[in-house]
Design a protein around this motif. Structure first.
Motif, mmCIF file in Angstrom:
data_model
loop_
_atom_site.group_PDB
_atom_site.id
_atom_site.type_symbol
_atom_site.label_atom_id
_atom_site.label_comp_id
_atom_site.label_asym_id
_atom_site.label_seq_id
_atom_site.Cartn_x
_atom_site.Cartn_y
_atom_site.Cartn_z
ATOM 1 N N TYR B 59 3.977 -2.894 5.919
ATOM 2 C CA TYR B 59 3.788 -2.983 7.525
ATOM 3 C C TYR B 59 2.604 -1.449 7.695
ATOM 4 N N VAL B 60 2.503 -0.980 7.030
ATOM 5 C CA VAL B 60 1.385 -0.306 7.819
ATOM 6 C C VAL B 60 0.206 -0.514 7.203
ATOM 7 N N VAL B 61 0.236 -0.322 6.286
ATOM 8 C CA VAL B 61 -1.226 -1.257 5.959
ATOM 9 C C VAL B 61 -2.341 -2.192 7.016
ATOM 10 N N SER B 62 -1.543 -2.935 7.256
ATOM 11 C CA SER B 62 -2.077 -4.135 7.881
ATOM 12 C C SER B 62 -2.059 -3.836 9.621
ATOM 13 N N MET B 129 -14.864 -9.625 -0.096
ATOM 14 C CA MET B 129 -15.238 -8.442 -0.252
ATOM 15 C C MET B 129 -14.670 -7.810 1.274
ATOM 16 N N TYR B 130 -14.998 -8.266 2.236
ATOM 17 C CA TYR B 130 -14.398 -7.669 3.954
ATOM 18 C C TYR B 130 -13.159 -7.492 3.634
ATOM 19 N N LEU B 131 -12.214 -8.144 3.201
ATOM 20 C CA LEU B 131 -10.645 -7.705 3.074
ATOM 21 C C LEU B 131 -10.814 -6.992 2.420
ATOM 22 N N GLU B 132 -11.518 -6.515 0.667
ATOM 23 C CA GLU B 132 -10.330 -5.648 0.078
ATOM 24 C C GLU B 132 -11.461 -4.401 0.857
ATOM 25 N N ARG B 133 -12.222 -3.958 1.066
ATOM 26 C CA ARG B 133 -13.441 -3.345 2.198
ATOM 27 C C ARG B 133 -12.073 -2.665 2.794
ATOM 28 N N SER B 138 -7.745 0.932 5.232
ATOM 29 C CA SER B 138 -6.814 1.178 5.193
ATOM 30 C C SER B 138 -5.710 2.279 4.608
ATOM 31 N N ILE B 139 -5.581 1.329 2.882
ATOM 32 C CA ILE B 139 -4.636 2.717 2.403
ATOM 33 C C ILE B 139 -4.961 4.223 2.706
ATOM 34 N N LYS B 145 -3.438 11.150 5.185
ATOM 35 C CA LYS B 145 -2.488 11.134 6.516
ATOM 36 C C LYS B 145 -1.207 12.121 5.060
ATOM 37 N N GLU B 146 -0.454 11.025 4.369
ATOM 38 C CA GLU B 146 -0.096 11.634 3.542
ATOM 39 C C GLU B 146 -0.468 12.692 3.187
#
Lengths: 321, 434
Positions: B59-62, B129-133, B138-139, B145-146
């Motif tokens: 839920y958070v990554v995207s 590659m774009y999606l991986e980046r 995001s991760i 933050k953590e």
């Protein structure tokens, strides 16, 4: 002053020796070809004929001995005086016949234009003008042979070497080529003909040489060679006793062969000595046996060939043992 | 015209006038340019926009994902009531969807987790590659933050050092990779040409031998003249083809480039950043290309093509003369083409190690130098001049030697029929006199 009383031969090979890695192809072979004649170069397969022919064409060189053309030592320039039809012959399959013939003529020293004019004449003579733009792969074997014959003689060579020129021709075309060869001789060319076709040797050859196992074992005018083989030889068929036949004439002859056809019926071959007169011999026989037939022996070239090669091989085998 | 001239002319004209030669000569450059244009088109086609459905178990990554013009990102389920199978079902049913990106829960836990990208048509590397980046960024932010690290600190930690290779003499930056590629292209071209035309020589000799015309011809010219005439005639065929290819390729190439320019680069004009970024890399490449001594390289290309061709052509002629048909030629072809193949491999490996001693030796040994020396000349290095000269001299001496040797084998071989030829037999032929 030294006067030549003999005509200089167009071609002469003197004591030619050629060896390959472990066998002798030509062992001291000498031949001489008079001008304007047809010379039969005979011999069984592997005797050394092709080796000799390749030496004349300067494809290979002899180990020793010399080749003379018109009394001159064989040189590179003589290539243009020689026309050669090899036994293993072919043409470029994909090349147009006219172009190909011009190319081969140019390699023999003709100019392009001269070659074209001469070739056209021959193509008309052989009635093959329509083939000029065809490719060899579209021709039959006999057709290709005609082209090869023309390209061999197109540069009017003084010396023609034809290796089995009749193979691959039907009888009609073989005859055409045979006549062509004789016409070339009559027009001044000298021809060396290597063939196994003994009939044609008798028919058109003036001189001959027989090579066997790298050595020349027989040579001379064809007529004289034939004559020498049948000189004073006769075949006699008679009825009567063999013993009385043998004792009929005392000495001066020898029996070469005898065959019993039936009881007291024989066929013999005899050879008379120089001194023995034929009539005297016959008179003696007539008193002893009943003569049925009496004939002079005439060996064909074919028989001479087989006889000589056989005898030569036998003596060689004996000496080798 | 001299006899060898006649032979050269026949060998040349009979090949140049063949339909297959015309076809190859004209089609070659068209195909080459066509492939290049095709590759560019393929590359550019990725620019079409993609509809990407995302099923995110975390839920958070995207969450920070935003659709762009090219990548229309849509999150499938924000309520947590649907699973992957439902996502797959709607991906299947909706034709407008191109990709389904699945991010499992485990993806955030590890440093090297993996998601899935379901496709109808395989995605391009660029898209992946774009999606991986996107996912990684995001991760990373979530982890920052953590761990209570500020983005600012993180950016300061992240290093990206690059080394520029600079020639200390000229003080210029040099891109060895680009040079090595140019060298490889030249090396591979000589390899191809030597191989292609060498094989033609062999086939030509076999044709003459098997059609039995050869005995007629060697009664008019020396076997050596026939062999050399054939080798030289075919060399001119090669040079002609090469010249035509260069001319046609540059014509077709410039036409094609003109078309591509007007269609694509006008669109690219809209984003100046892209252009600025690209031109940096391009400038580097262009600078490097300008550094290469092209005149020398092309001169060397002709020298080594001709030298290498004469060397191998003579050997191939000898093989052609020794055998009765092409199938029999294999046993002799292998040892002769092995050094050529080897040099081809060496050149490809040279990209990573332009100064290895193997490369040096192979550029000197005449059996490999035509291919290897070209590659080295393109890369350029200290003291190459004397190496080029010794390599050239060695090549000349060797091709004279192989031609002499081949002449001996050829002379005997062309008149030999129906005999199984061994190496010992060839050695015997070499020793024959006259």
């Amino acid at each position: 002053m030294f006067v030549m009383n003999e005509v200089t031969p167009v071609f002469e090979a003197r004591n030619i020796v050629k060896t390959y890695a472990n066998h002798i192809a030509l062992d001291n072979v000498s031949i001489s070809v008079p001008p304007q004649s047809i010379f039969g170069l005979l011999g069984p397969n592997g005797a050394g004929k092709t080796s000799l022919i390749r030496i004349i064409n300067q494809i290979t060189a002899p180990d020793s001995g010399e080749i003379l053309i018109n009394g001159e030592k064989l040189k590179r320039k003589h290539i243009e005086d020689i026309g050669y039809l090899p036994e293993e012959r072919g043409l470029y399959k994909k090349m147009k016949i006219g172009e190909q013939a011009i190319y081969l003529a140019q390699l023999k020293g003709m100019s392009r234009n001269e070659a074209r004019t001469e070739l056209k004449k021959w193509f008309i003579k052989f009635e093959i003008e329509s083939w000029w733009n065809k490719k060899v792969e579209d021709l039959s074997k006999g057709m290709a042979q005609k082209i090869q014959f023309i390209t061999t003689i197109i540069h009017r060579p003084k010396l023609l070497i034809l290796d089995e020129p009749f193979s691959g021709f039907d009888p009609i075309n073989a005859n055409l080529i045979k006549n062509e060869i004789m016409e070339l001789r009559d027009n001044g060319a000298t021809i060396i003909l290597s063939t196994h076709n003994m009939e044609s040797v008798e028919e058109i050859c003036d001189d001959m040489a027989l090579i066997n196992k790298s050595k020349k074992i027989l040579g001379g005018k064809v007529k004289e060679v034939k004559e020498s083989f049948s000189k004073n030889q006769y075949k006699i068929e008679f009825k009567g006793n063999m013993v009385s036949f043998a004792n009929a004439v005392w000495g001066g002859w020898e029996m070469i062969e005898k065959e019993e056809l039936s009881k007291n019926h024989f066929m013999v071959q005899v050879k008379l000595n120089e001194k023995m007169e034929l009539n005297n011999f016959l008179k003696g026989l007539l008193d002893a046996v009943e003569v049925i037939s009496f004939n002079k022996v005439a060996l064909s070239m074919n028989e001479i060939f087989i006889k000589m090669v056989k005898e030569n091989s036998d003596t060689q085998n004996v000496s080798e043992k | 015209m001299s006899k060898i001239g006649l032979i050269i002319k026949r060998e040349y004209l009979s090949r140049v006038s063949k339909k297959s030669f015309l076809l190859m000569t004209v089609l070659g450059p068209i195909l080459m340019v066509g492939f290049m244009v095709g590759a560019i088109f393929l590359g550019k086609q990725e620019d079409k926009s993609l509809n990407i459905l995302i099923h995110d178990d975390t839920y958070v990554v995207s969450k920070p994902f935003k659709p762009t013009e090219q990548f229309n990102l849509m999150v499938f389920d924000t309520t947590g009531t649907k699973n992957l199978d439902d996502a797959k079902e709607s991906f299947k049913n909706d034709e407008s969807l191109d990709l389904l990106l699945y991010l499992p829960e485990t993806i955030v836990e590890m440093n090297n987790g993996s998601g899935h990208l379901y496709f109808k048509e395989a995605p391009s590397t660029k898209t992946r590659m774009y999606l991986e980046r996107l996912v990684n960024e995001s991760i990373e932010k979530l982890k920052l933050k953590e761990l209570n690290v500020s983005l600012d600190t993180y950016m300061r930690l992240k290093n990206k050092v690059s080394l520029k290779a600079i020639d200390y003499k000229s003080g210029k930056e040099s891109n060895v990779k680009v040079k090595a590629f140019v060298g490889m292209a030249f090396g591979v071209s000589t390899f191809m040409f030597i191989f292609m035309y060498g094989t033609l020589v062999m086939k030509g000799v076999i044709e003459e031998k098997s059609s039995r015309i050869v005995e007629v011809i060697v009664s008019s010219v020396k076997p050596f003249e026939l062999m050399m005439g054939k080798i030289i005639g075919i060399m001119f065929v090669g040079l002609t083809q090469f010249a035509v290819w260069i001319i046609l390729s540059s014509i077709f190439g410039s036409i094609a480039m003109g078309m591509i320019d007007s269609e694509f680069y006008s669109a690219a004009n809209q984003s100046p950043e892209v252009i600025a970024g690209m031109s940096n890399v391009q400038a580097n490449i262009i600078n490097t290309l300008l550094e290469i001594n092209w005149v020398l390289l092309i001169g060397l290309f002709f020298f080594y093509f001709i030298g290498g061709y004469l060397l191998y052509g003579a050997l191939m002629a000898a093989i052609g003369a020794a055998v009765d048909n092409e199938t029999d030629s294999q046993q002799f072809m292998v040892p002769i083409t092995a050094p050529l193949m080897f040099s081809y491999l060496i050149v490809i490996l040279s990209i990573d190690n332009p100064n290895s001693p193997v490369l040096f030796w192979c550029s000197q040994i005449p059996f490999t130098s035509p291919v290897v020396m070209l590659a080295r000349a393109a890369m350029g290095s200290e003291g190459l001049w004397w190496q080029i000269i010794t390599s050239m001299l060695l090549l000349i001496v060797t091709f004279i030697a192989t031609t002499w040797l081949a002449g001996k084998i050829y002379r005997t071989g062309i008149l030999m029929h129906g005999k199984k030829i061994t190496w010992q037999e060839l050695w015997k032929w070499i020793k024959y006199k006259g």
